[in-house]
Scaffold this motif. Structure first.
Motif, PDB file in Angstrom:
ATOM      1  N   LYS A  53      37.783   7.719  38.212  1.00  0.00           N
ATOM      2  CA  LYS A  53      38.935   7.538  39.099  1.00  0.00           C
ATOM      3  C   LYS A  53      39.852   6.501  38.466  1.00  0.00           C
ATOM      4  CE  LYS A  53      38.461   8.044  43.560  1.00  0.00           C
ATOM      5  NZ  LYS A  53      38.177   7.794  44.987  1.00  0.00           N
ATOM      6  N   GLN A  54      41.064   6.924  38.131  1.00  0.00           N
ATOM      7  CA  GLN A  54      42.068   6.062  37.504  1.00  0.00           C
ATOM      8  C   GLN A  54      43.337   6.121  38.339  1.00  0.00           C
ATOM      9  OE1 GLN A  54      42.491   7.755  33.554  1.00  0.00           O
ATOM     10  NE2 GLN A  54      40.776   6.578  32.761  1.00  0.00           N
ATOM     11  N   GLN A  69      27.131  14.176  40.427  1.00  0.00           N
ATOM     12  CA  GLN A  69      26.524  12.864  40.642  1.00  0.00           C
ATOM     13  C   GLN A  69      27.660  11.845  40.612  1.00  0.00           C
ATOM     14  OE1 GLN A  69      23.985  14.096  37.224  1.00  0.00           O
ATOM     15  NE2 GLN A  69      22.537  12.682  38.187  1.00  0.00           N
ATOM     16  N   VAL A  70      27.788  11.065  41.682  1.00  0.00           N
ATOM     17  CA  VAL A  70      28.873  10.089  41.779  1.00  0.00           C
ATOM     18  C   VAL A  70      28.284   8.688  41.753  1.00  0.00           C
ATOM     19  CG1 VAL A  70      30.811   9.262  43.167  1.00  0.00           C
ATOM     20  CG2 VAL A  70      30.273  11.708  43.106  1.00  0.00           C
ATOM     21  N   THR A  98      32.917   6.796  38.916  1.00  0.00           N
ATOM     22  CA  THR A  98      32.526   7.735  37.867  1.00  0.00           C
ATOM     23  C   THR A  98      31.762   8.892  38.495  1.00  0.00           C
ATOM     24  OG1 THR A  98      32.359   5.945  36.253  1.00  0.00           O
ATOM     25  CG2 THR A  98      31.248   8.003  35.705  1.00  0.00           C
ATOM     26  N   ALA A  99      32.068  10.106  38.063  1.00  0.00           N
ATOM     27  CA  ALA A  99      31.368  11.293  38.552  1.00  0.00           C
ATOM     28  C   ALA A  99      30.990  12.163  37.362  1.00  0.00           C
ATOM     29  CB  ALA A  99      32.233  12.073  39.525  1.00  0.00           C
ATOM     30  N   ILE A 100      29.799  12.742  37.433  1.00  0.00           N
ATOM     31  CA  ILE A 100      29.302  13.630  36.384  1.00  0.00           C
ATOM     32  C   ILE A 100      29.080  15.000  37.009  1.00  0.00           C
ATOM     33  CG2 ILE A 100      27.485  14.056  34.689  1.00  0.00           C
ATOM     34  CD1 ILE A 100      26.903  10.972  34.926  1.00  0.00           C
ATOM     35  N   LEU A 117      39.509  13.711  34.073  1.00  0.00           N
ATOM     36  CA  LEU A 117      38.441  14.130  33.164  1.00  0.00           C
ATOM     37  C   LEU A 117      38.535  13.283  31.907  1.00  0.00           C
ATOM     38  CD1 LEU A 117      36.155  16.135  32.460  1.00  0.00           C
ATOM     39  CD2 LEU A 117      37.935  17.664  31.577  1.00  0.00           C
ATOM     40  N   VAL A 118      37.465  12.556  31.574  1.00  0.00           N
ATOM     41  CA  VAL A 118      37.477  11.685  30.395  1.00  0.00           C
ATOM     42  C   VAL A 118      36.594  12.214  29.265  1.00  0.00           C
ATOM     43  CG1 VAL A 118      38.098   9.602  31.680  1.00  0.00           C
ATOM     44  CG2 VAL A 118      35.675  10.147  31.322  1.00  0.00           C
TER      45      VAL A 118
END
Length: 116
Positions: A96-97, A60-61, A65-67, A103-104
């Motif tokens: 996205k950095q 899921q984007v 941020t993506a999960i 991965l956070v």
């Protein structure tokens, strides 16, 4: 699947402020450096993953941020050649950095075999 003994390669896309929940510790792990230190001994473990699959994956984007959620199915083999299956329910959160996905946060929960 990356070489489990190569910790630097396994952690190259992980943010410095990474957090993790897993079945091995009762508290949240904070920081990439802590997660790396705790992963290093397992990279030398004779019980190695022989096969691993990501099942039922869903991404899921939401902007930057993506999960990712999935079921993990794996097979490990010890130095005596004994085989053990591994199962888990997993969630990974990416942000996205600087133009790169990092991965956070991750949550790896046990997925026990159903009882008859």
């Amino acid at each position: 699947m990356t070489d489990p003994g190569n910790i630097a390669e396994a952690f190259k896309n992980i943010a410095h402020d990474y957090t993790e929940f897993n079945a091995d510790y009762s508290t949240r792990l904070d920081g990439k450096s802590m997660a790396m230190r705790l992963s290093e001994p397992s990279g030398k473990d004779p019980n190695r993953i022989a096969a691993a699959e990501m099942l039922n994956s869903k991404v899921q984007v939401y902007g930057d941020t993506a999960i990712l959620t999935y079921n993990f199915a794996g097979v490990s083999k010890n130095k005596e050649g004994e085989i053990k299956t591994n199962r888990a329910k997993s969630t990974r959160v990416y942000v996205k950095q600087g133009g790169k996905w990092k991965l956070v946060h991750a949550n790896f929960a046990p997925d026990p075999q159903p009882k008859n």
